[in-house]
Design a protein around this motif. Structure first.
Motif, mmCIF file in Angstrom:
data_model
loop_
_atom_site.group_PDB
_atom_site.id
_atom_site.type_symbol
_atom_site.label_atom_id
_atom_site.label_comp_id
_atom_site.label_asym_id
_atom_site.label_seq_id
_atom_site.Cartn_x
_atom_site.Cartn_y
_atom_site.Cartn_z
ATOM 1 N N VAL A 169 0.861 -1.189 0.000
ATOM 2 C CA VAL A 169 0.000 0.000 0.000
ATOM 3 C C VAL A 169 0.894 1.236 0.000
ATOM 4 N N TYR A 170 0.799 2.010 -1.068
ATOM 5 C CA TYR A 170 1.566 3.252 -1.197
ATOM 6 C C TYR A 170 0.701 4.410 -0.709
ATOM 7 N N HIS A 171 1.214 5.169 0.246
ATOM 8 C CA HIS A 171 0.464 6.292 0.798
ATOM 9 C C HIS A 171 0.885 7.604 0.140
ATOM 10 N N VAL A 172 -0.069 8.348 -0.353
ATOM 11 C CA VAL A 172 0.164 9.668 -0.912
ATOM 12 C C VAL A 172 -0.036 10.693 0.192
ATOM 13 N N ARG A 173 0.968 11.517 0.408
ATOM 14 C CA ARG A 173 0.862 12.582 1.419
ATOM 15 C C ARG A 173 1.509 13.848 0.884
ATOM 16 N N ALA A 174 0.939 14.977 1.251
ATOM 17 C CA ALA A 174 1.302 16.253 0.634
ATOM 18 C C ALA A 174 2.746 16.654 0.880
ATOM 19 N N ASN A 175 3.333 16.277 2.020
ATOM 20 C CA ASN A 175 4.677 16.753 2.359
ATOM 21 C C ASN A 175 5.776 15.739 2.093
ATOM 22 N N SER A 176 5.485 14.719 1.289
ATOM 23 C CA SER A 176 6.519 13.747 0.956
ATOM 24 C C SER A 176 7.491 14.360 -0.053
ATOM 25 N N THR A 177 8.651 13.724 -0.230
ATOM 26 C CA THR A 177 9.674 14.237 -1.143
ATOM 27 C C THR A 177 9.136 14.383 -2.556
ATOM 28 N N ILE A 178 8.354 13.403 -3.010
ATOM 29 C CA ILE A 178 7.857 13.421 -4.377
ATOM 30 C C ILE A 178 6.764 14.465 -4.571
ATOM 31 N N GLN A 179 6.044 14.804 -3.513
ATOM 32 C CA GLN A 179 4.933 15.744 -3.634
ATOM 33 C C GLN A 179 5.338 17.189 -3.353
ATOM 34 N N THR A 180 6.637 17.424 -3.152
ATOM 35 C CA THR A 180 7.147 18.787 -3.051
ATOM 36 C C THR A 180 7.936 19.084 -4.321
ATOM 37 N N PHE A 181 8.403 20.328 -4.460
ATOM 38 C CA PHE A 181 9.038 20.700 -5.715
ATOM 39 C C PHE A 181 10.136 21.728 -5.475
ATOM 40 N N SER A 182 11.257 21.547 -6.164
ATOM 41 C CA SER A 182 12.383 22.464 -6.025
ATOM 42 C C SER A 182 13.275 22.339 -7.251
ATOM 43 N N GLU A 183 14.350 23.139 -7.291
ATOM 44 C CA GLU A 183 15.335 23.017 -8.358
ATOM 45 C C GLU A 183 15.908 21.603 -8.406
#
Length: 379
Positions: free
Chosen positions: A210-224
């Motif tokens: 079961v993969y959990h989607v959460r707003a503050n995970s590494t993949i769900q944030t964005f940067s250079e």
């Protein structure tokens, strides 16, 4: 009967809200011979304390080992530490904010022992951590299958993540399959290296992860770093071409171009200024994918081959055509995943562009003008 040991490698950093569920899913496994390697990546919260509490309360006789990193090195460095420490016949990567289904390890080991496959995997579901909403996955669900053919793997639509895969430890060590550090999306590059080694695969139909989607995970944030990582992955994949067998080369060129287009897609999604995309496009043209191999690959679609032709026309025209193509793909994509980051605006630093030039071997561009189709001229 000899029951093979499985080494579960679980990096931990800043997951105190989620780790209890993850640990409990390990403790309720129906398989007994498990060692759990917890890689403490210098977590500043109570993640490790919560883990210890759950383990102490369960009384389950698994082997638990906490490996403390000297500094926060990220997911790749943590997984590498786990690989070096593992003693099981099989390795299983688990993210500490996800969870296992109760029969996960048992189902995978049973199939792996019967098939003697290098990699065994099952189905997974994606759930929103806060709402429990189930998200549609891009790939199709697996049906039971066994193969050592890359051609068959492409038909099956292998899930491009390292978690939820039971992998022979000897295979990982034999091929030196360690993770590249300092990047995001490290799974993409590692899976590319794995497939270039042409492993045998087995698939089981039960949901095992079961993969959990959460707003503050590494993949769900964005940067250079997120954009730069995609460019680094494309560049590294291309540099790896000489060490790949001819049979794997057809898949490799498909993957490398997908990585490059994926990087360009980030510039379309996150920057309104077309000049930013144009600058990136002109640099990424220098990531040289052999045209002969690409056009002869059965895994590259007609649309991707037409888009690839943009590399052989004047840059201004090729850039515009590639931009329009990506905009069309984004508009028509059936996978409108609401949790994905989109339209986040930012300004890229001068240091970022220097890194991009380095990744794309901009200074060595002359050598990239070789071996093009007779009907094309490289500009």
């Amino acid at each position: 009967m000899n029951i093979p040991k499985v080494s579960i490698i679980m990096p931990v950093y800043g997951v105190e809200e989620y780790i209890g569920v993850c640990v409990d899913s390990i403790l309720t496994q129906t398989y007994d011979n498990i060692e759990v390697l917890v890689i403490d990546d210098c977590s500043q919260d109570n993640s490790i304390s919560i883990l210890n509490e759950h383990v102490a309360q369960s009384g389950r006789a698994f082997s638990w080992k906490i490996i403390k990193q000297q500094e926060n090195g990220g997911l790749s460095a943590a997984r590498n530490a786990g690989i070096r420490e593992a003693s099981g016949k099989y390795i299983f990567f688990l993210d500490s904010d996800d969870k296992l289904m109760p029969n996960c390890i048992k189902d995978l080991v049973t199939e792996a022992e019967l098939s003697h496959s290098d990699v065994t995997t099952g189905n997974r579901i994606s759930l929103d951590w806060h709402t429990g909403k189930k998200y549609r996955m891009i790939e199709n669900d697996y049906v039971p299958a066994r193969t050592n053919s890359l051609k068959e793997l492409m038909k099956i639509q292998l899930h491009g993540t390292v978690w939820n895969k039971l992998i022979k430890r000897d295979f990982i060590l034999k091929h030196n399959l360690f993770f590249k550090t300092g990047i995001v999306y490290e799974d993409d590059l590692w899976m590319y290296y794995l497939l270039s080694c042409e492993p045998s695969f087995s698939f089981v139909s039960p949901v095992t992860y079961v993969y959990h989607v959460r707003a503050n995970s590494t993949i769900q944030t964005f940067s250079e770093q997120h954009i730069l990582s995609k460019i680094i992955i494309a560049a590294d994949a291309i540099k790896h071409f000489p060490s790949i067998s001819p049979s794997a080369q057809k898949v490799a060129v498909h993957s490398a171009e997908r990585f490059r287009q994926g990087a360009l897609m980030e510039f379309v999604k996150h920057f309104k200024d077309y000049s930013v995309f144009s600058k990136a496009y002109k640099l990424l043209r220098y990531l040289h994918i052999p045209a002969k191999d690409f056009f002869s690959s059965p895994y590259c679609s007609i649309a991707s081959k037409l888009r690839f032709m943009n590399n052989y026309i004047p840059p201004a025209i090729g850039c515009l055509m590639n931009f329009i193509s990506i905009k069309y793909i984004l508009k028509k994509s059936p996978y409108k995943l609401t949790y994905l980051i989109t339209n986040q605006q930012m300004v890229l630093s001068k240091e970022f562009w220097k890194h991009v030039e380095h990744c794309c071997a901009y200074e060595n561009s002359k050598q990239n003008k070789k071996a093009f189709p007779f009907f094309c001229k490289r500009y």
